[in-house]
Write an enzyme that holds these catalytic residues in place. Sequence first.
Site, PDB file in Angstrom:
ATOM      1  N   CYS A 224       0.802  -1.227   0.000  1.00 15.00           N
ATOM      2  CA  CYS A 224       0.000   0.000   0.000  1.00 15.00           C
ATOM      3  C   CYS A 224       0.829   1.268   0.000  1.00 15.00           C
ATOM      4  O   CYS A 224       0.536   2.213  -0.743  1.00 15.00           O
ATOM      5  CB  CYS A 224      -0.997  -0.022   1.152  1.00 15.00           C
ATOM      6  SG  CYS A 224      -0.260   0.020   2.808  1.00 15.00           S
TER       7      CYS A 224
ATOM      8  N   HIS B 276      -3.098   1.390   6.630  1.00 16.99           N
ATOM      9  CA  HIS B 276      -3.236   1.423   5.180  1.00 16.99           C
ATOM     10  C   HIS B 276      -2.888   2.827   4.722  1.00 16.99           C
ATOM     11  O   HIS B 276      -3.155   3.816   5.424  1.00 16.99           O
ATOM     12  CB  HIS B 276      -4.659   1.058   4.757  1.00 16.99           C
ATOM     13  CG  HIS B 276      -4.850   1.014   3.267  1.00 16.99           C
ATOM     14  ND1 HIS B 276      -4.099   0.202   2.452  1.00 16.99           N
ATOM     15  CD2 HIS B 276      -5.691   1.701   2.446  1.00 16.99           C
ATOM     16  CE1 HIS B 276      -4.477   0.376   1.195  1.00 16.99           C
ATOM     17  NE2 HIS B 276      -5.433   1.287   1.161  1.00 16.99           N
TER      18      HIS B 276
ATOM     19  N   ASP C 171      -6.965   5.896  -3.870  1.00 19.85           N
ATOM     20  CA  ASP C 171      -6.301   4.709  -3.335  1.00 19.85           C
ATOM     21  C   ASP C 171      -5.903   3.789  -4.487  1.00 19.85           C
ATOM     22  O   ASP C 171      -6.741   3.122  -5.083  1.00 19.85           O
ATOM     23  CB  ASP C 171      -7.233   3.967  -2.369  1.00 19.85           C
ATOM     24  CG  ASP C 171      -6.510   2.849  -1.627  1.00 19.85           C
ATOM     25  OD1 ASP C 171      -5.330   2.583  -1.941  1.00 19.85           O
ATOM     26  OD2 ASP C 171      -7.123   2.252  -0.727  1.00 19.85           O
TER      27      ASP C 171
ATOM     28  N   ASP D 151     -18.097  -0.380  11.548  1.00 20.25           N
ATOM     29  CA  ASP D 151     -18.159  -1.179  12.768  1.00 20.25           C
ATOM     30  C   ASP D 151     -17.602  -2.566  12.477  1.00 20.25           C
ATOM     31  O   ASP D 151     -17.745  -3.081  11.364  1.00 20.25           O
ATOM     32  CB  ASP D 151     -19.595  -1.307  13.264  1.00 20.25           C
ATOM     33  CG  ASP D 151     -20.163   0.021  13.733  1.00 20.25           C
ATOM     34  OD1 ASP D 151     -19.369   0.898  14.097  1.00 20.25           O
ATOM     35  OD2 ASP D 151     -21.396   0.173  13.721  1.00 20.25           O
TER      36      ASP D 151
ATOM     37  N   GLU E  58       0.640  14.994  11.322  1.00 23.21           N
ATOM     38  CA  GLU E  58      -0.516  15.880  11.495  1.00 23.21           C
ATOM     39  C   GLU E  58      -1.763  15.013  11.575  1.00 23.21           C
ATOM     40  O   GLU E  58      -2.031  14.208  10.674  1.00 23.21           O
ATOM     41  CB  GLU E  58      -0.630  16.858  10.329  1.00 23.21           C
ATOM     42  CG  GLU E  58      -1.842  17.775  10.422  1.00 23.21           C
ATOM     43  CD  GLU E  58      -2.004  18.676   9.217  1.00 23.21           C
ATOM     44  OE1 GLU E  58      -3.029  19.375   9.131  1.00 23.21           O
ATOM     45  OE2 GLU E  58      -1.110  18.673   8.344  1.00 23.21           O
TER      46      GLU E  58
ATOM     47  N   LEU F  23      -2.316  -2.140  26.109  1.00 24.63           N
ATOM     48  CA  LEU F  23      -0.924  -2.012  26.547  1.00 24.63           C
ATOM     49  C   LEU F  23      -0.863  -1.179  27.818  1.00 24.63           C
ATOM     50  O   LEU F  23      -1.549  -0.166  27.944  1.00 24.63           O
ATOM     51  CB  LEU F  23      -0.094  -1.331  25.462  1.00 24.63           C
ATOM     52  CG  LEU F  23       0.267  -2.141  24.218  1.00 24.63           C
ATOM     53  CD1 LEU F  23       0.818  -1.208  23.156  1.00 24.63           C
ATOM     54  CD2 LEU F  23       1.280  -3.216  24.560  1.00 24.63           C
TER      55      LEU F  23
ATOM     56  N   GLU G  19       2.083   0.152  28.843  1.00 25.24           N
ATOM     57  CA  GLU G  19       3.080   1.174  28.574  1.00 25.24           C
ATOM     58  C   GLU G  19       3.578   0.999  27.154  1.00 25.24           C
ATOM     59  O   GLU G  19       3.378  -0.057  26.531  1.00 25.24           O
ATOM     60  CB  GLU G  19       4.255   1.064  29.565  1.00 25.24           C
ATOM     61  CG  GLU G  19       4.978  -0.262  29.503  1.00 25.24           C
ATOM     62  CD  GLU G  19       6.079  -0.383  30.548  1.00 25.24           C
ATOM     63  OE1 GLU G  19       6.182   0.527  31.384  1.00 25.24           O
ATOM     64  OE2 GLU G  19       6.822  -1.367  30.518  1.00 25.24           O
TER      65      GLU G  19
END
Length: 712
Positions: free
Chosen positions: A305, A364, A387, A429, A465, A503, A505
């Site tokens: 990609c 992606h 794309d 979803d 950004e 996670l 950390e």
Amino acid sequence: MMCYQAVHPCAWRSYHEEEPCVLRFVNMEAHENQRAHHTLGLGAHENQRAHHTLGLGSQDLVLRRGQPFKLMLLFQGRSWSPRTEGLVFQVLLGSLVETVPVQCSRSWSPGPGWSAHCSPGDVHPMSATIQLCSPASASVGLYRLAVQIEGPAGDRHYVVGSFVLLCNPWSKEDSVYMPVEPLLQEYVQSDCGLVYMGTPHNVSSRPWAFGQYEPLVLEACLSLLQVSPQHLRNEQVDYVRRSDPVYLSRVVCAMVNCNDDRGVLQGKWDGRYGGGVAPTEWNGSAEILTRWADSDFRPVRYGQCWVFACVLCTVMRVLGVPSRVVTVFNAAHDTNGNLVIEEVFTRRGEKCPRRSRDSVWNFHVWVECWMERPDLGSGFGGWQVLDPTPQERSAGEFCCGPAPVWAVRRAAVGVPYDTAFVFAAVDADVVRVILDRDRVLGRAVDRTSVGRLVCTKTPGADRPEDLTRLYKGPTGAKRNLDSTAKWAAETGLSPSLSVSLALEEVPALGRSIRLCVSLSNRCGRRRSSDKQRLRTPSGHVHNVHKELHLQAGEVVDLHHSILPSDYESLLTCTDIVNATVVVKDTSTKERVLATEEFSLPSPHISFQVQGGDSVQVKTEHAVHVSFTNALTMPLSKAVLTLEGFGLFQAKLYSRAVLLEPHQIMKLDLSIMATCPGTKLLVATVSHGNGHAVIAREFHRVVVTGPTPVVNQ
């Protein structure tokens, strides 16, 4: 859109019959044009530096549409008088021709179409300086220019030359107009950037050299248009429609992959890259585009990609359309268009890709291009998603977009092109189903993980950004689609035991990865569970057989650690760690599942440039590159590789060695830049028989000084 008259192909050849060298472009004027038209690049002439241009392409004058340019006509052996003779240019694009009479007057304002002007003060006995202007809606391509002198004794025809015409984002009349100069520098003129990878928890970046100013890249981009199916089907229609950046972007998007045309790149995702280059080894677009053009347009192997997207970004910047590379983390691939992603797992937490073609990629990469959308009406202009990774067909071709980001945010999934597919990629979803021999053991809906972060490089800075808010609008817009609500009603989905995985950390090399599994009993009675099963990246499964009793509404946290020995052997700079937890309810036999993906930081590569990171053009500078094995295991056949875009030509390789923990490997070299600008040093460390890349790092070098003069 401009209309052109079609002429017979032999019409151009007839211009060669009469004194072909009487008229020509003047070198100084050509470089003045390139400065005025913002065609900056890696040029070779002192004129290019004096006129603030480094020149896109190496063969023809490069111009932008909707803006006047100058040329000087030299009359060898005869004079021309505007009082007794007329001057008419003929602009040819393929077999299409536009006739442009030269107006001789003291003042001139370019009209909506092609126009030409000559001021009385610019006419001399043996020469004349002419201003020629294309419309802001002119087609992109390689033009040929001829001139006709009309006099009492008859008409005479001469060849002038050829030029390339590109979109003009500096012109208010152009549909790709971008009014902010720093953004133009970033999204049109910048030839290097960053691609973001990894996961939302641990975003990593890798450099990419877009390389639009490298030799023969412009020519390769123009060839891409010439060998497209649209051009081969109907040359004249294609030339006319090239005035529209919406059309251009769809043509280029489909041509970057080779699935149904003579496109640039062949994709491959199975990890076997024999007969080609592994996608992780590419660092720039120029080599890909020139390889494709030099091989008679056979696809380059291989891409994924980010490679597809970066090549598309290069081509669109070359054509003059502001473009940027965008990464979507947790990007969904909706194969059936229902805006719901179905994932099927076994009772052990293993994915069953054969049971559902839908998927969620850890990241992606696609491209946004800036343009108006007159085909849709007001409000849909601005950034458009394109794309080029071949996933689903759009109007019969493997391309996607342009889809307005504005429409994606508002869940306007019916807006062309492919907005529904893009919306699902960032906001679908996810329905996760656990099966055991076709028996459903559990179901759950995840409404938040897809499109968790969308980002691009910040203009003028090496940091991401965040664009997520531009893609994901109010939840009400999403609810109006009602896809998951309908699915839940049909399946009776109402899970009462839930599990999450997170996670504790940010992962660090040489340290255990700490995970927290959180169990929640959302029903009104006591629940018991056992066999909390955690699958780690090495394939090892942790089973916790201790039975837990959860009171109504109770939440219990469990803590697990993944040792360095479990993940270091699989570490590469692009691989993702996938952890899955499955919990079984002992009374109802219901199972619930949670997954989490994360990446690990790459080992560090060190750069030292003699004299600092600002160097002088045409001056040798020593560079020292080193890598220390920070892992707890040795690296067999370790190789340090270095590329220097604009600093040296071929790749440099260190000798393959067995690199023990804490051992250092080095590479020393000299660099010499030929042109000013920002250049990239890119280093990678690979190891093993498969040359797995374990570390990649880049270093910017700012080159200052004048552009050197090269004799022609």
